[in-house]
Structure formats: structure tokens, C-alpha cells
Design a protein around this motif. Structure first.
Motif, PDB file in Angstrom:
ATOM      1  N   ASN A  60       0.833  -1.194   0.000  1.00 22.44           N
ATOM      2  CA  ASN A  60       0.000   0.000   0.000  1.00 22.44           C
ATOM      3  C   ASN A  60       0.872   1.249   0.000  1.00 22.44           C
ATOM      4  OD1 ASN A  60      -2.711  -1.300   0.395  1.00 22.44           O
ATOM      5  ND2 ASN A  60      -1.683  -2.029   2.241  1.00 22.44           N
ATOM      6  N   LEU A  61       0.221   2.387  -0.119  1.00 19.92           N
ATOM      7  CA  LEU A  61       0.902   3.665  -0.164  1.00 19.92           C
ATOM      8  C   LEU A  61       0.932   4.267   1.238  1.00 19.92           C
ATOM      9  CD1 LEU A  61       2.140   5.380  -2.464  1.00 19.92           C
ATOM     10  CD2 LEU A  61       0.006   6.667  -2.506  1.00 19.92           C
ATOM     11  N   TYR A  62       2.140   4.600   1.726  1.00 20.86           N
ATOM     12  CA  TYR A  62       2.288   5.170   3.064  1.00 20.86           C
ATOM     13  C   TYR A  62       3.153   6.423   2.991  1.00 20.86           C
ATOM     14  CZ  TYR A  62       0.657   0.642   4.813  1.00 20.86           C
ATOM     15  OH  TYR A  62      -0.081  -0.491   5.080  1.00 20.86           O
ATOM     16  N   GLU A  63       2.951   7.300   3.958  1.00 21.29           N
ATOM     17  CA  GLU A  63       3.749   8.527   4.030  1.00 21.29           C
ATOM     18  C   GLU A  63       4.872   8.358   5.052  1.00 21.29           C
ATOM     19  OE1 GLU A  63       3.375  13.187   5.441  1.00 21.29           O
ATOM     20  OE2 GLU A  63       1.557  12.083   4.838  1.00 21.29           O
ATOM     21  N   ILE A  64       6.067   8.700   4.646  1.00 23.22           N
ATOM     22  CA  ILE A  64       7.241   8.642   5.516  1.00 23.22           C
ATOM     23  C   ILE A  64       7.876  10.024   5.553  1.00 23.22           C
ATOM     24  CG2 ILE A  64       9.526   7.644   5.870  1.00 23.22           C
ATOM     25  CD1 ILE A  64       7.384   5.641   6.326  1.00 23.22           C
TER      26      ILE A  64
ATOM     27  N   LEU B  49       7.411  12.209   1.928  1.00 19.50           N
ATOM     28  CA  LEU B  49       7.822  11.122   1.058  1.00 19.50           C
ATOM     29  C   LEU B  49       6.786  10.005   1.091  1.00 19.50           C
ATOM     30  CD1 LEU B  49      11.606  10.971   2.010  1.00 19.50           C
ATOM     31  CD2 LEU B  49      10.462  12.391   0.291  1.00 19.50           C
ATOM     32  N   LEU B  50       6.415   9.539  -0.088  1.00 22.21           N
ATOM     33  CA  LEU B  50       5.440   8.460  -0.216  1.00 22.21           C
ATOM     34  C   LEU B  50       6.142   7.197  -0.685  1.00 22.21           C
ATOM     35  CD1 LEU B  50       2.497  10.408  -1.909  1.00 22.21           C
ATOM     36  CD2 LEU B  50       2.829   9.910   0.509  1.00 22.21           C
ATOM     37  N   VAL B  51       5.887   6.095   0.010  1.00 24.21           N
ATOM     38  CA  VAL B  51       6.529   4.826  -0.319  1.00 24.21           C
ATOM     39  C   VAL B  51       5.471   3.753  -0.528  1.00 24.21           C
ATOM     40  CG1 VAL B  51       8.577   5.413   1.025  1.00 24.21           C
ATOM     41  CG2 VAL B  51       6.744   4.102   2.098  1.00 24.21           C
ATOM     42  N   ILE B  52       5.856   2.712  -1.246  1.00 23.32           N
ATOM     43  CA  ILE B  52       5.008   1.533  -1.423  1.00 23.32           C
ATOM     44  C   ILE B  52       5.641   0.379  -0.668  1.00 23.32           C
ATOM     45  CG2 ILE B  52       4.110  -0.151  -3.073  1.00 23.32           C
ATOM     46  CD1 ILE B  52       3.937   2.022  -5.134  1.00 23.32           C
ATOM     47  N   CYS B  53       4.877  -0.218   0.233  1.00 14.55           N
ATOM     48  CA  CYS B  53       5.347  -1.370   0.997  1.00 14.55           C
ATOM     49  C   CYS B  53       4.147  -2.016   1.664  1.00 14.55           C
ATOM     50  CB  CYS B  53       6.394  -0.968   2.039  1.00 14.55           C
ATOM     51  SG  CYS B  53       5.772   0.180   3.289  1.00 14.55           S
ATOM     52  N   ASP B  54       4.363  -3.149   2.312  1.00 16.67           N
ATOM     53  CA  ASP B  54       3.256  -3.749   3.048  1.00 16.67           C
ATOM     54  C   ASP B  54       3.217  -3.178   4.461  1.00 16.67           C
ATOM     55  OD1 ASP B  54       5.210  -5.048   4.543  1.00 16.67           O
ATOM     56  OD2 ASP B  54       5.056  -6.903   3.392  1.00 16.67           O
ATOM     57  N   LYS B  55       2.167  -3.524   5.185  1.00 14.97           N
ATOM     58  CA  LYS B  55       1.953  -2.938   6.505  1.00 14.97           C
ATOM     59  C   LYS B  55       3.059  -3.326   7.487  1.00 14.97           C
ATOM     60  CE  LYS B  55      -1.636  -2.166   9.960  1.00 14.97           C
ATOM     61  NZ  LYS B  55      -3.044  -2.450  10.353  1.00 14.97           N
ATOM     62  N   ALA B  56       3.552  -4.562   7.372  1.00 11.15           N
ATOM     63  CA  ALA B  56       4.601  -5.027   8.289  1.00 11.15           C
ATOM     64  C   ALA B  56       5.864  -4.193   8.130  1.00 11.15           C
ATOM     65  CB  ALA B  56       4.893  -6.502   8.047  1.00 11.15           C
ATOM     66  N   VAL B  57       6.234  -3.896   6.876  1.00 11.50           N
ATOM     67  CA  VAL B  57       7.419  -3.077   6.627  1.00 11.50           C
ATOM     68  C   VAL B  57       7.194  -1.659   7.152  1.00 11.50           C
ATOM     69  CG1 VAL B  57       8.851  -2.032   4.835  1.00 11.50           C
ATOM     70  CG2 VAL B  57       8.199  -4.436   4.665  1.00 11.50           C
ATOM     71  N   TYR B  58       5.992  -1.130   6.926  1.00 14.52           N
ATOM     72  CA  TYR B  58       5.695   0.224   7.398  1.00 14.52           C
ATOM     73  C   TYR B  58       5.800   0.322   8.917  1.00 14.52           C
ATOM     74  CZ  TYR B  58       3.081   4.483   8.409  1.00 14.52           C
ATOM     75  OH  TYR B  58       2.707   5.708   8.886  1.00 14.52           O
ATOM     76  N   GLU B  59       5.262  -0.673   9.616  1.00 14.63           N
ATOM     77  CA  GLU B  59       5.352  -0.680  11.076  1.00 14.63           C
ATOM     78  C   GLU B  59       6.809  -0.789  11.533  1.00 14.63           C
ATOM     79  OE1 GLU B  59       3.014  -0.096  13.144  1.00 14.63           O
ATOM     80  OE2 GLU B  59       1.399  -0.021  11.667  1.00 14.63           O
TER      81      GLU B  59
END
Length: 339
Positions: free
Chosen positions: A270-274, A320-330
């Protein structure tokens, strides 16, 4: 008969008066019983304890009057005190019921901060609520003209009224909100009128809070130019976006699935903000560091040209917007990549 008449009159009395009268009754009764039977009630606390257990009909039996005078006054408490306390308890119950009713009808102002305001209830709004809960689980305030709240949840507050009115927006505590989502009115079939209503609402929001992040759903892309004098941060095309995605999927098989996955936090990447890390000076440093963690940097805000700007410096305010799964984001949040 006397008790019934007393209770009927007490019910009609002012709630505050009944409450204070009950406190006076308990206090005076405790003093009287302490005077009548000092041996039975050696301290004022025991007397208050006995009065409270008597008027609330609990009756533990650990303390009780033994003299004639004490028992006569106890009978007075049975007649007057129990009825008065019963009325107080009833008014408390009625008050909670009224509070719940007013909350369901959207008549209670919301007091909070960093919440998300959703204007206009529809099936799309219900999907937005589910997505917010899945993503952040923050407080949600819904504004609509429905007679009752469309969703009854502890973290969802409903405000009834016209979102273009300042009082309604104030009841939603719009100035302390984190973001506002304005959904197009599906009951208006004329796209010009529907987008015109959204424009009025967006103008009302800007008049009260210019800093809040506002996303507006519109029905026709050419109407965006009419919002130039209003500080709308994002636009969502209601029908055209779906049609364009359908056409893209016809030419490129599987692309609709990618869109759906990026738009929803339900499964997959998914798309997350970092936010910018203190050790990152260029986009390349951020790109390489995130890639090693399993995330792909694709954009800074609404600019998706990161691959052509790798050696440019990153500002501290960059999103910054990244694409990753929820586990990586956490995992990234746990390593304090967000700043």
C-alpha cells in the motif's frame, strides 16, 4: 397517596434543586441521628453511611437505630428520603437517555482535535469510514442532514445540519480537525449543481480554517477551475476516475488490481507517508535506505519524478510516499524513520 403526590411534585421540580435537596436531607439526617443515638453512631461517618444505605434501600444491617426517637426518624426517611433519592436516580437515568438521544440525533457539539471530518453521508462515505478505521483508527466526525446518526460507534460523532453553515462546522470543531473529506451529494443528479454545493461547503471551511487539509469529490474535472479561489488540497473525480481505470484495465491487464491495492489498506502493498529522516540529505540516500528495508520511494507529495531528482536535496518539510506492506511500514515507524 401522600407519597405518590410527593413524588409527582418532585419529578416536576428543577433537577439541580432536587439534587441539592437530597444532599441537604442526607447531611441533616446524619446529624440528627448522630444527636439522637450517639452510641449507635459514634462518628458522623457512620451516621452518613446508615442514611445512605437506608435511602438507597440497600440496608446492610450493620447499623440501625434502637431508640424510639431514632426509629421514628427512620420511618420519616423511609417515606420522604427513599422517594426523593428515587427521583434523583430517575433524573440521572433520564439525563443519560436524553444525552444518548441528542448524540444520535447529531445535536451534541464535538470537542477534540486531530479528527477527520466527513461531509455528506453516502455509500462512498461509509467506505471512507472503514478505510480510516483500517488505517489510523482516529476520531471521525460526520456532518449530514440525516435525522439520526448513520453509524453508532464510540469513536464516530455525528453532527446534524448544513455543512455550509458556520455554526455546524463549529459544532464539528473544524478548526482543530486534521482533515476534511467533502463528498459529492448523490441526490443531486446535475453535476453542475452538485459541484456547486461542494464549492460552497469548501468556501465555508476555508473561511473558518485555512490550514486544514481539504479533499473534495467532484463530478466533472472541468469544474476544478471554479475552485481556484478556494484552498482545496486534493480533488477526487467521482465517476470519471472509475471510467478511466476501466479503460486502462482494458489496455493493460491487471492494472485495476494495482489501483485497488494502492487505494485500500486491506491487503498487499500500500501507499504510506514517511517523513524525512535527519540523516537523509538527498532523495538518493532516502531511496537507498528505504529500499534496503523493503519499501520503494515513489513520490514527494504530489510529485512522482523522484527517479529524475535523486541527487537533489530533500527539504525538511518533504512528504515522502513509499510503497510497501503494513509489516514493513510498522518496522519503519519502529526504527523512527519518520523523523
Amino acid at each position: 397517596m401522600f407519597l405518590r403526590m410527593f413524588i409527582k411534585k418532585a419529578v416536576k421540580m428543577n433537577t439541580a434543586f432536587i439534587f441539592y435537596a437530597s444532599l441537604v436531607l442526607v447531611g441533616v439526617s446524619a446529624v440528627i441521628m448522630r444527636v439522637i443515638e450517639p452510641e449507635t453512631f459514634p462518628t458522623l461517618f457512620e451516621a452518613v453511611w446508615w442514611v445512605m444505605t437506608t435511602v438507597t434501600t440497600v440496608g446492610y444491617g450493620d447499623y440501625y437505630p434502637v431508640s424510639v426517637g431514632g426509629r421514628i426518624y427512620a420511618m420519616f426517611l423511609y417515606i420522604i428520603g427513599i422517594g426523593l433519592i428515587g427521583v434523583v436516580i430517575g433524573k440521572f437515568v433520564d439525563g443519560f437517555a436524553e444525552l444518548k438521544k441528542r448524540r444520535e440525533e447529531g445535536k451534541l457539539p464535538y470537542q477534540g482535535q486531530n479528527h477527520i471530518v466527513i461531509i455528506g453521508w453516502s455509500q462512498k462515505a461509509s467506505y471512507a469510514v472503514a478505510e480510516i478505521i483500517e488505517s489510523e483508527k482516529c476520531e471521525i466526525v460526520i456532518i449530514d442532514k440525516l435525522p439520526k446518526a448513520p453509524v453508532i460507534e464510540e469513536y464516530i460523532h455525528y453532527i446534524q445540519g448544513d455543512a455550509a453553515e458556520e455554526e455546524v462546522l463549529r459544532n464539528a470543531d473544524i478548526t482543530n480537525a486534521k482533515a476534511v473529506l467533502v463528498f459529492s451529494d448523490d441526490t443531486i443528479h446535475d453535476s453542475l449543481l452538485a459541484d456547486g454545493k461542494s464549492l460552497i461547503i469548501a468556501s465555508s471551511i476555508e473561511r473558518m480554517s485555512t490550514d486544514i487539509h481539504t479533499t473534495v469529490e467532484i463530478k466533472k474535472e472541468e469544474h476544478i477551475k471554479n475552485f481556484t479561489h478556494v484552498q482545496v488540497d486534493e480533488f477526487v473525480l467521482s465517476h470519471e476516475a472509475v471510467s478511466r481505470m476501466a479503460v486502462r484495465s482494458a489496455f493493460t491487464k491487471g492494472i485495476a488490481g494495482i489501483y485497488s491495492q494502492l487505494l485500500s489498506r486491506g491487503h498487499g502493498d500500500n501507499l504510506y507517508e514517511i517523513f524525512v529522516h535527519a540523516n537523509w540529505h538527498t532523495y538518493r540516500e532516502a531511496f537507498d535506505a528505504l529500499l534496503q528495508e523493503g519499501a520503494t520511494l515513489i513520490a514527494d507529495g504530489n510529485r512522482m519524478d523522484i527517479n529524475r531528482r535523486l541527487d537533489e536535496p530533500i527539504s525538511e518539510e518533504a512528504k515522502l510516499l513509499v510503497i510497501c506492506d503494513k509489516a514493513v511500514y510498522e518496522k519503519l515507524k519502529g526504527k523512527e524513520w519518520a523523523g
